[in-house]
Design a protein around this motif. Structure first.
Motif, PDB file in Angstrom:
ATOM      1  N   PRO A   1      -2.479   3.714  13.916  1.00  0.00           N
ATOM      2  CA  PRO A   1      -2.973   2.960  15.071  1.00  0.00           C
ATOM      3  C   PRO A   1      -2.590   3.639  16.374  1.00  0.00           C
ATOM      4  CG  PRO A   1      -1.925   1.496  13.508  1.00  0.00           C
ATOM      5  CD  PRO A   1      -1.662   2.876  13.025  1.00  0.00           C
TER       6      PRO A   1
ATOM      7  N   HIS B   1      -9.567  -2.585   0.659  1.00  0.00           N
ATOM      8  CA  HIS B   1      -8.400  -1.994   1.319  1.00  0.00           C
ATOM      9  C   HIS B   1      -8.778  -1.325   2.643  1.00  0.00           C
ATOM     10  CE1 HIS B   1      -4.798   0.157   2.214  1.00  0.00           C
ATOM     11  NE2 HIS B   1      -5.294   1.331   1.911  1.00  0.00           N
ATOM     12  N   GLY B   2      -9.844  -0.557   2.599  1.00  0.00           N
ATOM     13  CA  GLY B   2     -10.253   0.139   3.815  1.00  0.00           C
ATOM     14  C   GLY B   2     -10.596  -0.822   4.939  1.00  0.00           C
ATOM     15  N   TYR B   3     -11.350  -1.852   4.589  1.00  0.00           N
ATOM     16  CA  TYR B   3     -11.765  -2.808   5.615  1.00  0.00           C
ATOM     17  C   TYR B   3     -10.562  -3.483   6.256  1.00  0.00           C
ATOM     18  CZ  TYR B   3     -14.921  -6.009   8.010  1.00  0.00           C
ATOM     19  OH  TYR B   3     -15.622  -6.682   8.974  1.00  0.00           O
TER      20      TYR B   3
ATOM     21  N   THR C   1     -13.112  -0.522  -0.729  1.00  0.00           N
ATOM     22  CA  THR C   1     -13.740  -1.222   0.392  1.00  0.00           C
ATOM     23  C   THR C   1     -12.835  -2.314   0.932  1.00  0.00           C
ATOM     24  OG1 THR C   1     -15.867  -0.771  -0.663  1.00  0.00           O
ATOM     25  CG2 THR C   1     -15.841  -2.341   1.165  1.00  0.00           C
TER      26      THR C   1
ATOM     27  N   THR D   1      -7.451  -2.620   6.266  1.00  0.00           N
ATOM     28  CA  THR D   1      -6.575  -1.702   6.997  1.00  0.00           C
ATOM     29  C   THR D   1      -7.124  -1.379   8.377  1.00  0.00           C
ATOM     30  OG1 THR D   1      -5.851  -0.727   4.908  1.00  0.00           O
ATOM     31  CG2 THR D   1      -5.416   0.531   6.900  1.00  0.00           C
ATOM     32  N   LEU D   2      -8.431  -1.064   8.406  1.00  0.00           N
ATOM     33  CA  LEU D   2      -9.049  -0.774   9.704  1.00  0.00           C
ATOM     34  C   LEU D   2      -8.934  -1.992  10.615  1.00  0.00           C
ATOM     35  CD1 LEU D   2     -12.248   1.194   8.617  1.00  0.00           C
ATOM     36  CD2 LEU D   2     -10.219   2.109   9.755  1.00  0.00           C
TER      37      LEU D   2
ATOM     38  N   HIS E   1     -12.547   5.439   3.902  1.00  0.00           N
ATOM     39  CA  HIS E   1     -11.107   5.437   4.184  1.00  0.00           C
ATOM     40  C   HIS E   1     -10.314   4.861   3.013  1.00  0.00           C
ATOM     41  CE1 HIS E   1      -7.226   4.989   5.915  1.00  0.00           C
ATOM     42  NE2 HIS E   1      -7.297   3.686   6.019  1.00  0.00           N
ATOM     43  N   GLY E   2     -10.784   3.758   2.510  1.00  0.00           N
ATOM     44  CA  GLY E   2     -10.072   3.128   1.410  1.00  0.00           C
ATOM     45  C   GLY E   2      -9.994   4.023   0.184  1.00  0.00           C
TER      46      GLY E   2
ATOM     47  N   GLN F   1       0.802  -1.223   0.000  1.00  0.00           N
ATOM     48  CA  GLN F   1       0.000   0.000   0.000  1.00  0.00           C
ATOM     49  C   GLN F   1       0.834   1.271   0.000  1.00  0.00           C
ATOM     50  OE1 GLN F   1      -3.032  -0.156  -0.631  1.00  0.00           O
ATOM     51  NE2 GLN F   1      -3.120  -2.357  -0.458  1.00  0.00           N
TER      52      GLN F   1
ATOM     53  N   GLY G   1      -9.184  -1.195  14.385  1.00  0.00           N
ATOM     54  CA  GLY G   1     -10.184  -0.145  14.317  1.00  0.00           C
ATOM     55  C   GLY G   1     -11.607  -0.614  14.543  1.00  0.00           C
ATOM     56  N   PHE G   2     -11.809  -1.924  14.706  1.00  0.00           N
ATOM     57  CA  PHE G   2     -13.166  -2.425  14.940  1.00  0.00           C
ATOM     58  C   PHE G   2     -13.288  -2.907  16.376  1.00  0.00           C
ATOM     59  CE2 PHE G   2     -14.117  -1.677  10.769  1.00  0.00           C
ATOM     60  CZ  PHE G   2     -13.573  -2.539   9.807  1.00  0.00           C
ATOM     61  N   SER G   3     -14.348  -2.467  17.022  1.00  0.00           N
ATOM     62  CA  SER G   3     -14.599  -2.911  18.398  1.00  0.00           C
ATOM     63  C   SER G   3     -14.981  -4.389  18.380  1.00  0.00           C
ATOM     64  CB  SER G   3     -15.726  -2.082  19.007  1.00  0.00           C
ATOM     65  OG  SER G   3     -16.934  -2.384  18.338  1.00  0.00           O
ATOM     66  N   HIS G   4     -15.071  -4.957  19.557  1.00  0.00           N
ATOM     67  CA  HIS G   4     -15.375  -6.385  19.643  1.00  0.00           C
ATOM     68  C   HIS G   4     -16.870  -6.678  19.710  1.00  0.00           C
ATOM     69  CE1 HIS G   4     -11.176  -7.201  20.048  1.00  0.00           C
ATOM     70  NE2 HIS G   4     -11.081  -6.383  21.070  1.00  0.00           N
TER      71      HIS G   4
ATOM     72  N   SER H   1     -19.011  -9.244   9.730  1.00  0.00           N
ATOM     73  CA  SER H   1     -19.216  -7.963   9.037  1.00  0.00           C
ATOM     74  C   SER H   1     -18.614  -8.004   7.642  1.00  0.00           C
ATOM     75  CB  SER H   1     -18.587  -6.810   9.824  1.00  0.00           C
ATOM     76  OG  SER H   1     -19.349  -6.501  10.969  1.00  0.00           O
TER      77      SER H   1
ATOM     78  N   ARG I   1     -19.384  -0.257   9.461  1.00  0.00           N
ATOM     79  CA  ARG I   1     -18.027  -0.674   9.096  1.00  0.00           C
ATOM     80  C   ARG I   1     -17.795  -0.587   7.596  1.00  0.00           C
ATOM     81  NH1 ARG I   1     -17.311  -6.000  13.090  1.00  0.00           N
ATOM     82  NH2 ARG I   1     -16.959  -4.796  14.998  1.00  0.00           N
TER      83      ARG I   1
ATOM     84  N   ASP J   1     -22.566  -3.668  10.769  1.00  0.00           N
ATOM     85  CA  ASP J   1     -22.007  -4.065   9.480  1.00  0.00           C
ATOM     86  C   ASP J   1     -21.985  -2.887   8.509  1.00  0.00           C
ATOM     87  OD1 ASP J   1     -23.556  -7.392   9.430  1.00  0.00           O
ATOM     88  OD2 ASP J   1     -21.805  -6.601  10.509  1.00  0.00           O
TER      89      ASP J   1
ATOM     90  N   ARG K   1     -17.265   3.131   6.731  1.00  0.00           N
ATOM     91  CA  ARG K   1     -15.935   3.601   7.159  1.00  0.00           C
ATOM     92  C   ARG K   1     -14.847   3.037   6.260  1.00  0.00           C
ATOM     93  NH1 ARG K   1     -15.002   1.750  12.953  1.00  0.00           N
ATOM     94  NH2 ARG K   1     -12.967   2.709  12.668  1.00  0.00           N
ATOM     95  N   SER K   2     -14.984   1.753   5.932  1.00  0.00           N
ATOM     96  CA  SER K   2     -13.964   1.107   5.091  1.00  0.00           C
ATOM     97  C   SER K   2     -13.896   1.767   3.729  1.00  0.00           C
ATOM     98  CB  SER K   2     -14.294  -0.390   4.922  1.00  0.00           C
ATOM     99  OG  SER K   2     -14.322  -1.029   6.169  1.00  0.00           O
ATOM    100  N   THR K   3     -15.065   1.989   3.147  1.00  0.00           N
ATOM    101  CA  THR K   3     -15.098   2.540   1.798  1.00  0.00           C
ATOM    102  C   THR K   3     -14.565   3.969   1.759  1.00  0.00           C
ATOM    103  OG1 THR K   3     -17.026   1.158   1.388  1.00  0.00           O
ATOM    104  CG2 THR K   3     -16.543   2.860  -0.233  1.00  0.00           C
TER     105      THR K   3
ATOM    106  N   VAL L   1     -15.647  -9.632  13.420  1.00  0.00           N
ATOM    107  CA  VAL L   1     -15.138  -8.942  12.238  1.00  0.00           C
ATOM    108  C   VAL L   1     -15.420  -9.720  10.961  1.00  0.00           C
ATOM    109  CG1 VAL L   1     -13.064  -8.093  11.092  1.00  0.00           C
ATOM    110  CG2 VAL L   1     -13.355  -7.753  13.544  1.00  0.00           C
TER     111      VAL L   1
ATOM    112  N   ASN M   1      -5.456  -2.407  11.934  1.00  0.00           N
ATOM    113  CA  ASN M   1      -5.119  -1.346  12.890  1.00  0.00           C
ATOM    114  C   ASN M   1      -5.965  -1.406  14.154  1.00  0.00           C
ATOM    115  OD1 ASN M   1      -3.219  -0.449  11.123  1.00  0.00           O
ATOM    116  ND2 ASN M   1      -4.441   1.236  10.309  1.00  0.00           N
TER     117      ASN M   1
END
Lengths: 192, 192
Positions: free
Chosen positions: B106, A151-153, A149, A155-156, B151-152, A104, A161-164, A171, B144, B141, B147-149, A168, A159
């Motif tokens: 991060p 890449h963003g997903y 989408t 990467t987040l 950001h990506g 990236q 970036g997603f809560s529990h 989603s 997320r 879902d 956000r992914s889209t 994941v 990092n």
DNA sequence: GCACAAACCTAGGGCTCCTAGGTAACGGTT
DNA sequence: AACCGTTACCTAGGAGCCCTAGGTTTGTGC
């Protein structure tokens, strides 16, 4: 002083492995040299400088991504191909976070244009989208949306970036379902 | 030796400006010190170390993003709110690429959890999605995916990842149309 | 064994990060 | 205005990284 038998390829591979272990941003000429038991200055017989080393890792990763995706989508089409593509992409990133970060990293456009791997990645995307029968400019728009989408997903996710609060992977699967549905009903495309 | 009147806030702001000018990865304690005409060692009266400085920039950016988005979505709902949200997000990233990179770096989860800005960004997302009447787990879902889209897309754009074959803004608008359509017809959600 | 190329090393300079201790500036009090 | 305490600045220095130049050693071909 026995020679360590270094080559540019071996140095690059070591740097990529190191990237996965300690993060691409922490890969240094010194660290790679240490991994071979030689002095940092010795690496300059094989790579021009740190930037050259980083670019080599980037190109290595691009090739690996293309291989992974090509293998995953082989013999598949439609939704199956799209999800296989996406899952291969994510699996690579999760297994090789440092290599993925390298992939990236912005690369000199001239270097990227000459890279067979980058060209191949674009071709794989368009081939996968063929099943959705989109014309330009929808085809390009859709390709960009998918790349963004994925890449963003990833990467987040990498990092943290997603809560529990929600699995994941669930989603992700939901997102792929949504994207498939969207590709089938792309807004602005002439009706079937 | 006249004092430069530094404070942690001023140092952070200078670092953020520098990030936008030369890239977040190139921001160093030395470079920030030089921008104030003081020696690098002098900055340690105000920030603990380079990591502390980076985290401060990250939190500053998170706050700015939240402010921008909040202002953009105020008084809007539905598709209008979603596109306003997305456009504010992208505009910020394009205007402040270094700050944006910091925002995406991060952060220690404990630090992020205590940050009002990060919490606020999540709240803004859920408020924006309210118009689509999604229940869990679809709500998470969808959040997320968005956000992914965003950001990506923005990251690829900033990194020069899109060829010139199609206007980038046009693909972005098309993506927002598609996302809106998808949110209205989220797969797996009970029919209206 | 010899000659050559180049992979390794040392040395060193420039830069960054950061600590420790010294000096000077600043603000508050008398 | 003088004094005192605090701390923002500085210098000094060590460790690490990047990279160049030149010397030494290794490996290959003849």
């Amino acid at each position: 002083m026995a020679r360590a038998g270094l080559t540019a390829e071996r140095v690059t591979e070591a740097a990529a492995d190191l990237a996965d272990a300690i993060g691409f941003e922490n890969v240094t000429v010194s660290a790679v040299a240490r991994s071979f038991g030689v002095r940092d200055a010795s690496l300059y017989s094989h790579v021009k400088n740190l930037q050259d080393l980083r670019e080599r890792v980037t190109l290595l990763a691009a090739g690996e991504v293309a291989d992974r995706i090509a293998a995953a989508v082989a013999g598949r089409s439609g939704k199956e191909a799209m999800t296989a593509f996406a899952n291969a992409y994510r699996a690579y990133a999760l297994a090789h976070p440092g290599r993925y970060a390298a992939y990236q990293t912005p690369l000199d456009p001239a270097v990227a244009a000459r890279s067979a791997a980058y060209v191949r990645n674009v071709e794989l995307t368009y081939a996968m989208l063929r099943a959705y029968d989109l014309d330009e400019p929808h085809l390009t728009d859709a390709g960009r949306l998918l790349r963004s989408t994925f890449h963003g997903y990833v990467t987040l996710e990498l990092n943290g970036g997603f809560s529990h609060s929600r699995e994941v992977r669930a989603s992700w699967d939901s997102a792929l379902d949504g994207l498939h549905f969207l590709l089938q009903h792309w807004p602005g495309r002439p009706s079937d």
